[in-house]
Design a protein around this motif. Structure first.
Motif, PDB file in Angstrom:
ATOM      1  N   ASN A 103       1.605 -22.220  -5.391  1.00  0.00           N
ATOM      2  CA  ASN A 103       1.793 -20.912  -4.764  1.00  0.00           C
ATOM      3  C   ASN A 103       0.774 -20.695  -3.649  1.00  0.00           C
ATOM      4  O   ASN A 103       1.096 -20.137  -2.594  1.00  0.00           O
ATOM      5  CB  ASN A 103       1.679 -19.790  -5.792  1.00  0.00           C
ATOM      6  CG  ASN A 103       2.776 -19.829  -6.832  1.00  0.00           C
ATOM      7  OD1 ASN A 103       3.740 -20.577  -6.705  1.00  0.00           O
ATOM      8  ND2 ASN A 103       2.637 -19.036  -7.886  1.00  0.00           N
ATOM      9  N   GLY A 104      -0.456 -21.140  -3.889  1.00  0.00           N
ATOM     10  CA  GLY A 104      -1.471 -21.016  -2.856  1.00  0.00           C
ATOM     11  C   GLY A 104      -1.188 -21.914  -1.673  1.00  0.00           C
ATOM     12  O   GLY A 104      -1.174 -21.477  -0.517  1.00  0.00           O
ATOM     13  N   ARG A 113      -5.807 -16.245  -3.707  1.00  0.00           N
ATOM     14  CA  ARG A 113      -4.591 -16.666  -4.404  1.00  0.00           C
ATOM     15  C   ARG A 113      -4.333 -18.171  -4.278  1.00  0.00           C
ATOM     16  O   ARG A 113      -3.285 -18.658  -4.714  1.00  0.00           O
ATOM     17  CB  ARG A 113      -3.388 -15.883  -3.884  1.00  0.00           C
ATOM     18  CG  ARG A 113      -3.532 -14.370  -4.010  1.00  0.00           C
ATOM     19  CD  ARG A 113      -2.217 -13.647  -3.837  1.00  0.00           C
ATOM     20  NE  ARG A 113      -1.330 -13.859  -4.982  1.00  0.00           N
ATOM     21  CZ  ARG A 113      -0.187 -13.203  -5.179  1.00  0.00           C
ATOM     22  NH1 ARG A 113       0.203 -12.283  -4.302  1.00  0.00           N
ATOM     23  NH2 ARG A 113       0.573 -13.462  -6.223  1.00  0.00           N
ATOM     24  N   ALA A 114      -5.287 -18.896  -3.705  1.00  0.00           N
ATOM     25  CA  ALA A 114      -5.089 -20.327  -3.438  1.00  0.00           C
ATOM     26  C   ALA A 114      -4.867 -21.142  -4.702  1.00  0.00           C
ATOM     27  O   ALA A 114      -4.206 -22.180  -4.669  1.00  0.00           O
ATOM     28  CB  ALA A 114      -6.291 -20.886  -2.665  1.00  0.00           C
ATOM     29  N   ILE A 115      -5.398 -20.699  -5.836  1.00  0.00           N
ATOM     30  CA  ILE A 115      -5.316 -21.504  -7.059  1.00  0.00           C
ATOM     31  C   ILE A 115      -4.113 -21.144  -7.926  1.00  0.00           C
ATOM     32  O   ILE A 115      -3.937 -21.710  -9.003  1.00  0.00           O
ATOM     33  CB  ILE A 115      -6.606 -21.381  -7.889  1.00  0.00           C
ATOM     34  CG1 ILE A 115      -6.742 -19.965  -8.484  1.00  0.00           C
ATOM     35  CG2 ILE A 115      -7.827 -21.734  -7.058  1.00  0.00           C
ATOM     36  CD1 ILE A 115      -7.860 -19.846  -9.512  1.00  0.00           C
ATOM     37  N   GLY A 248     -13.562 -29.502  -2.636  1.00  0.00           N
ATOM     38  CA  GLY A 248     -13.913 -29.035  -1.297  1.00  0.00           C
ATOM     39  C   GLY A 248     -13.719 -27.543  -1.160  1.00  0.00           C
ATOM     40  O   GLY A 248     -13.269 -26.862  -2.087  1.00  0.00           O
ATOM     41  N   ASN A 249     -14.055 -27.033   0.021  1.00  0.00           N
ATOM     42  CA  ASN A 249     -13.996 -25.595   0.276  1.00  0.00           C
ATOM     43  C   ASN A 249     -12.790 -25.187   1.116  1.00  0.00           C
ATOM     44  O   ASN A 249     -12.697 -24.046   1.563  1.00  0.00           O
ATOM     45  CB  ASN A 249     -15.280 -25.154   0.982  1.00  0.00           C
ATOM     46  CG  ASN A 249     -16.503 -25.350   0.102  1.00  0.00           C
ATOM     47  OD1 ASN A 249     -16.481 -25.004  -1.073  1.00  0.00           O
ATOM     48  ND2 ASN A 249     -17.566 -25.903   0.669  1.00  0.00           N
ATOM     49  N   SER A 250     -11.854 -26.120   1.339  1.00  0.00           N
ATOM     50  CA  SER A 250     -10.716 -25.821   2.208  1.00  0.00           C
ATOM     51  C   SER A 250      -9.849 -24.680   1.689  1.00  0.00           C
ATOM     52  O   SER A 250      -9.190 -23.991   2.465  1.00  0.00           O
ATOM     53  CB  SER A 250      -9.856 -27.073   2.393  1.00  0.00           C
ATOM     54  OG  SER A 250      -9.324 -27.508   1.160  1.00  0.00           O
ATOM     55  N   SER A 251      -9.848 -24.469   0.381  1.00  0.00           N
ATOM     56  CA  SER A 251      -8.988 -23.434  -0.208  1.00  0.00           C
ATOM     57  C   SER A 251      -9.471 -22.024   0.088  1.00  0.00           C
ATOM     58  O   SER A 251      -8.705 -21.073  -0.028  1.00  0.00           O
ATOM     59  CB  SER A 251      -8.916 -23.618  -1.725  1.00  0.00           C
ATOM     60  OG  SER A 251     -10.189 -23.382  -2.300  1.00  0.00           O
ATOM     61  N   GLY A 252     -10.739 -21.884   0.427  1.00  0.00           N
ATOM     62  CA  GLY A 252     -11.283 -20.550   0.609  1.00  0.00           C
ATOM     63  C   GLY A 252     -11.509 -19.809  -0.693  1.00  0.00           C
ATOM     64  O   GLY A 252     -11.873 -18.630  -0.692  1.00  0.00           O
ATOM     65  N   TYR A 253     -11.306 -20.506  -1.823  1.00  0.00           N
ATOM     66  CA  TYR A 253     -11.530 -19.874  -3.128  1.00  0.00           C
ATOM     67  C   TYR A 253     -13.001 -20.032  -3.495  1.00  0.00           C
ATOM     68  O   TYR A 253     -13.578 -21.106  -3.300  1.00  0.00           O
ATOM     69  CB  TYR A 253     -10.645 -20.525  -4.189  1.00  0.00           C
ATOM     70  CG  TYR A 253     -10.655 -19.797  -5.508  1.00  0.00           C
ATOM     71  CD1 TYR A 253      -9.865 -18.678  -5.706  1.00  0.00           C
ATOM     72  CD2 TYR A 253     -11.481 -20.217  -6.546  1.00  0.00           C
ATOM     73  CE1 TYR A 253      -9.878 -17.991  -6.910  1.00  0.00           C
ATOM     74  CE2 TYR A 253     -11.503 -19.541  -7.757  1.00  0.00           C
ATOM     75  CZ  TYR A 253     -10.710 -18.420  -7.930  1.00  0.00           C
ATOM     76  OH  TYR A 253     -10.742 -17.745  -9.121  1.00  0.00           O
ATOM     77  N   PRO A 254     -13.632 -18.995  -4.015  1.00  0.00           N
ATOM     78  CA  PRO A 254     -15.061 -19.070  -4.323  1.00  0.00           C
ATOM     79  C   PRO A 254     -15.407 -20.269  -5.207  1.00  0.00           C
ATOM     80  O   PRO A 254     -14.805 -20.463  -6.264  1.00  0.00           O
ATOM     81  CB  PRO A 254     -15.334 -17.750  -5.060  1.00  0.00           C
ATOM     82  CG  PRO A 254     -14.296 -16.806  -4.531  1.00  0.00           C
ATOM     83  CD  PRO A 254     -13.072 -17.651  -4.309  1.00  0.00           C
ATOM     84  N   GLY A 255     -16.335 -21.085  -4.769  1.00  0.00           N
ATOM     85  CA  GLY A 255     -16.758 -22.258  -5.520  1.00  0.00           C
ATOM     86  C   GLY A 255     -15.962 -23.505  -5.225  1.00  0.00           C
ATOM     87  O   GLY A 255     -16.320 -24.598  -5.662  1.00  0.00           O
TER      88      GLY A 255
END
Length: 304
Positions: A103-104, A113-115, A248-255
């Motif tokens: 969905n993300g 909502r990336a995860i 990695g940090n590409s998702s923009g999700y914290p951590g």
């Protein structure tokens, strides 16, 4: 990274370069060897069961790789020795982390909502004998204001192309894969009122870390042996497969999230110009050089 992002869309991930990845292992060697050619245990064909999207959020690295190993061991007739996950491919998976969700990745993009949804990477990670798979540029085509939560619970929601046949011919050193793109396009038509970008999805990338895990470090796409296929970044030589999994940090999700990196332009911008199309990917254990000698294994991918 987002290997399926259409140009012009909001970049919901940053493609990670080899330099910034940093920890790419110099130990590329795989302990795995397939039973092919004169070492084949069966002539085939061997039909491999395919797994759909599966949630991987917050599992340990051990749980994830044990699940992958379970899928490998369903077809031990293709192995010469017990399977061992290759560290340079999977060593940077982080314990108890979320993953880019379907969905993300395909609907909402980067951010909180990336995860959401099953792990988009599971379509490759849990189909280990899919040595080379296709990842179409089908992200963020959806009008999120028109989609409901119930829509995203639909069992056959059309996130992307999925393989329908995976068949091995061990003595011939050939793998056959089928993607029913026509059926996918037909499914999209039924969702058309909720799609904001209705342009045809014809561009795709190759995902080949499964090949790397089994000891095939280079690939080549001989366009003269393909039909209705172009490579917009055609290198004209074999390409070293650098793809691996890391957090990695590409998702923009914290951590951050576990996902695949890096972008490889030589294999990220292929396109079919008509259906049916046939894509041949030749795999090599060592750099074949300019001669492009007989491949160690060939993957024939049919798009219908």
């Amino acid at each position: 990274m987002v290997r399926w992002l259409k140009p012009g869309f909001a970049a919901f991930a940053t493609c990670v370069s080899l330099i910034s990845c940093g920890n790419l292992s110099s130990m590329d060697a795989s302990a795995n060897e397939l039973a092919l050619g004169d070492k084949a245990k069966t002539s085939g064909p061997v039909d491999i069961g395919l797994s759909g999207f599966t949630s991987l959020n917050y599992l340990s690295k051990y749980q994830i790789l044990a699940t992958r190993g379970h899928h490998v061991n369903r077809n031990t007739e293709l192995l010469l020795r017990p399977y061992v996950p290759t560290d340079s491919v999977f060593g940077q998976i982080e314990n108890n982390k979320p993953w880019w969700g379907v969905n993300g990745a395909f609907v909402f993009g980067s951010g909180q909502r990336a995860i959401e949804g099953a792990a988009e990477e599971s379509r490759f990670l849990l189909n280990p004998f899919l040595l080379v798979g296709l990842s179409p540029w089908s992200a963020e085509i959806w009008d999120t204001e028109k989609l409901s939560e119930g829509d995203l619970q639909e069992e056959n929601f059309p996130y992307c192309w999925m393989p329908s046949v995976l068949r091995w011919y061990p003595e011939r050193r050939v793998v056959q894969v089928l993607y029913d793109v026509t059926a996918y396009n037909r499914s999209l038509q039924s969702w058309e009122p909720k799609i904001k970008d209705k342009s045809p999805i014809t561009v795709f990338g190759l995902v080949a870390y499964n090949a790397r895990d089994f000891g095939y470090s280079y690939l080549n796409v001989p366009l003269e042996d393909c039909s209705n296929i172009v490579n917009h970044e055609n290198p004209g030589h074999a390409v070293k497969i650098h793809q691996f999994i890391h957090c990695g940090n590409s998702s923009g999700y914290p951590g951050g999230c576990n996902n695949m990196s890096p972008a490889q332009k030589e294999i990220d911008h292929l396109e079919f110009t008509g259906l049916p199309a046939t894509l041949r990917v030749d795999l090599f254990k060592q750099d074949p050089g300019a001669s492009l000698k007989t491949p160690d294994l060939s993957v024939i991918i049919e798009l219908r």
